[in-house]
Design a protein around this motif. Sequence first.
Motif, PDB file in Angstrom:
ATOM      1  N   GLY A 138      56.799  20.993  53.776  1.00 35.21           N
ATOM      2  CA  GLY A 138      58.040  19.659  53.185  1.00 35.21           C
ATOM      3  C   GLY A 138      58.934  19.681  52.540  1.00 35.21           C
ATOM      4  O   GLY A 138      60.026  19.548  52.681  1.00 35.21           O
ATOM      5  N   SER A 139      59.217  21.112  51.859  1.00 34.51           N
ATOM      6  CA  SER A 139      60.509  22.259  50.717  1.00 34.51           C
ATOM      7  C   SER A 139      61.249  21.475  51.519  1.00 34.51           C
ATOM      8  O   SER A 139      62.560  21.883  50.930  1.00 34.51           O
ATOM      9  CB  SER A 139      59.866  22.348  49.662  1.00 34.51           C
ATOM     10  OG  SER A 139      58.874  22.165  48.929  1.00 34.51           O
ATOM     11  N   TYR A 140      60.683  22.908  52.930  1.00 38.22           N
ATOM     12  CA  TYR A 140      61.727  23.178  53.565  1.00 38.22           C
ATOM     13  C   TYR A 140      62.563  22.429  54.517  1.00 38.22           C
ATOM     14  O   TYR A 140      64.024  22.466  54.943  1.00 38.22           O
ATOM     15  CB  TYR A 140      61.305  24.127  54.283  1.00 38.22           C
ATOM     16  CG  TYR A 140      61.004  25.953  53.451  1.00 38.22           C
ATOM     17  CD1 TYR A 140      62.557  26.286  53.165  1.00 38.22           C
ATOM     18  CD2 TYR A 140      59.885  26.116  53.193  1.00 38.22           C
ATOM     19  CE1 TYR A 140      61.850  27.540  52.401  1.00 38.22           C
ATOM     20  CE2 TYR A 140      59.449  27.020  52.637  1.00 38.22           C
ATOM     21  CZ  TYR A 140      60.684  27.731  52.491  1.00 38.22           C
ATOM     22  OH  TYR A 140      60.410  29.101  51.924  1.00 38.22           O
ATOM     23  N   LEU A 141      62.137  21.393  54.563  1.00 37.56           N
ATOM     24  CA  LEU A 141      62.506  20.078  55.463  1.00 37.56           C
ATOM     25  C   LEU A 141      63.610  19.382  54.225  1.00 37.56           C
ATOM     26  O   LEU A 141      64.814  18.712  55.343  1.00 37.56           O
ATOM     27  CB  LEU A 141      61.512  19.154  55.798  1.00 37.56           C
ATOM     28  CG  LEU A 141      60.450  19.828  57.343  1.00 37.56           C
ATOM     29  CD1 LEU A 141      59.435  17.998  57.132  1.00 37.56           C
ATOM     30  CD2 LEU A 141      61.305  19.438  58.057  1.00 37.56           C
ATOM     31  N   LEU A 157      66.054  18.318  57.555  1.00 32.87           N
ATOM     32  CA  LEU A 157      65.011  17.625  58.693  1.00 32.87           C
ATOM     33  C   LEU A 157      63.976  17.112  58.825  1.00 32.87           C
ATOM     34  O   LEU A 157      62.990  16.747  59.939  1.00 32.87           O
ATOM     35  CB  LEU A 157      65.135  19.478  59.569  1.00 32.87           C
ATOM     36  CG  LEU A 157      65.652  20.648  59.628  1.00 32.87           C
ATOM     37  CD1 LEU A 157      65.067  21.065  59.498  1.00 32.87           C
ATOM     38  CD2 LEU A 157      66.036  19.546  60.904  1.00 32.87           C
ATOM     39  N   ALA A 158      64.156  15.517  58.584  1.00 26.59           N
ATOM     40  CA  ALA A 158      62.739  14.511  58.185  1.00 26.59           C
ATOM     41  C   ALA A 158      62.514  14.617  59.756  1.00 26.59           C
ATOM     42  O   ALA A 158      61.294  14.117  60.281  1.00 26.59           O
ATOM     43  CB  ALA A 158      63.504  13.478  56.803  1.00 26.59           C
ATOM     44  N   LEU A 159      63.638  14.029  60.750  1.00 24.65           N
ATOM     45  CA  LEU A 159      64.070  13.435  61.822  1.00 24.65           C
ATOM     46  C   LEU A 159      63.153  14.502  62.464  1.00 24.65           C
ATOM     47  O   LEU A 159      62.497  13.945  63.655  1.00 24.65           O
ATOM     48  CB  LEU A 159      65.051  13.318  61.894  1.00 24.65           C
ATOM     49  CG  LEU A 159      65.557  12.924  63.641  1.00 24.65           C
ATOM     50  CD1 LEU A 159      63.841  10.964  63.845  1.00 24.65           C
ATOM     51  CD2 LEU A 159      66.730  12.203  63.906  1.00 24.65           C
ATOM     52  N   LEU A 160      63.313  15.316  62.498  1.00 24.12           N
ATOM     53  CA  LEU A 160      62.916  16.515  63.482  1.00 24.12           C
ATOM     54  C   LEU A 160      60.954  17.282  63.177  1.00 24.12           C
ATOM     55  O   LEU A 160      60.750  16.593  63.907  1.00 24.12           O
ATOM     56  CB  LEU A 160      63.077  17.935  62.920  1.00 24.12           C
ATOM     57  CG  LEU A 160      62.006  19.236  64.340  1.00 24.12           C
ATOM     58  CD1 LEU A 160      63.026  19.264  65.249  1.00 24.12           C
ATOM     59  CD2 LEU A 160      63.129  20.147  63.052  1.00 24.12           C
ATOM     60  N   GLY A 161      61.197  16.732  61.737  1.00 22.43           N
ATOM     61  CA  GLY A 161      59.638  16.661  61.852  1.00 22.43           C
ATOM     62  C   GLY A 161      59.048  15.404  61.981  1.00 22.43           C
ATOM     63  O   GLY A 161      57.510  15.415  62.985  1.00 22.43           O
ATOM     64  N   ASP A 162      59.718  13.943  61.966  1.00 24.11           N
ATOM     65  CA  ASP A 162      58.843  13.064  62.695  1.00 24.11           C
ATOM     66  C   ASP A 162      58.688  13.089  64.628  1.00 24.11           C
ATOM     67  O   ASP A 162      58.046  12.911  64.922  1.00 24.11           O
ATOM     68  CB  ASP A 162      60.243  11.900  62.449  1.00 24.11           C
ATOM     69  CG  ASP A 162      59.605  10.577  63.431  1.00 24.11           C
ATOM     70  OD1 ASP A 162      58.635  10.326  63.023  1.00 24.11           O
ATOM     71  OD2 ASP A 162      60.473   9.590  63.428  1.00 24.11           O
TER      72      ASP A 162
END
Length: 298
Positions: free
Chosen positions: A34-37, A42-47
Amino acid sequence: MIVWEILIEPLQYGFMQRSLTIAILVGLICAVVGSYLMVQRLALLGDAISHSVLPGLAIAFILGFNIFVGAFVAGVLSTVLIEIIRTHSKIKEDAAMGIVFSGFFALGITLITIIQKDNKIDLNHFLFGNILGVTASDVRDTIIIAAIVLFVVFLIYKELLFYTFDPQGAEAAGLPVNLLNLGLMMLISLTIVASLKAVGVILVLSLLITPSATAYLLVNRLHHVMILGVLIGVGSSISGMYLSYFYNLPSGPAIVLVASGLFLMAFLFSPSEGLLTHPVKISKEPPLFKEIKNLINR
């Protein structure tokens, strides 16, 4: 003494011992990845990836395969489709993410509905998580995934940090940016897959982002963000697990609520960034970005 008895009592059961192991592992790798996100926003990509793993879960269940493998394949496939749409059309990346994750998620919901109708079983734990229902094989698979994620992060820490902050600069410096991008996507997919049993598809993004975001409000350097994020993530997972056990709450939402509560406290009362402690402070450049620039210039 009473507090100690409360903490020890649930651990006499095997399912709670397995849940504790999962909670520690998930809190650990979610905070690291999550630190890299956060660095690359890139929170939307994680979603997108978290929603896209659902049809993989369902198809693996239908075919009798390991659901972790199915979820991972679906997660990687979704990132490939997003990249194809982005590079071969005028569609922007955020729109491509929305198209792919909504389509995959709808397919997953449809497949799960069909499975439940035909087999009379409940697969809602895929959506919301059930950390108290993990099996020994789930623990084994999660340990393997966590080991792979942490090993890869340790191996390419600086390169991945450089790429996430400045992809063009990384390419100019001769780094294999395509491989780094694929590696980051695979790390995200693996982390999401490992977290499914704990918080489910719908809530996994919170466990990926919230502990790291909380740490970011409290410390400046990336490795400090990772370390503190791990403590917050693990603490949130364990606390949510105990709340789920003692108060008969759904485990995924309980974990996320604890993590969100800690973020709210940091947002309001952080010594350097808190809304109530420094209400008018404006930072021209986040300290974390300064650290990344210093790392790049070395």
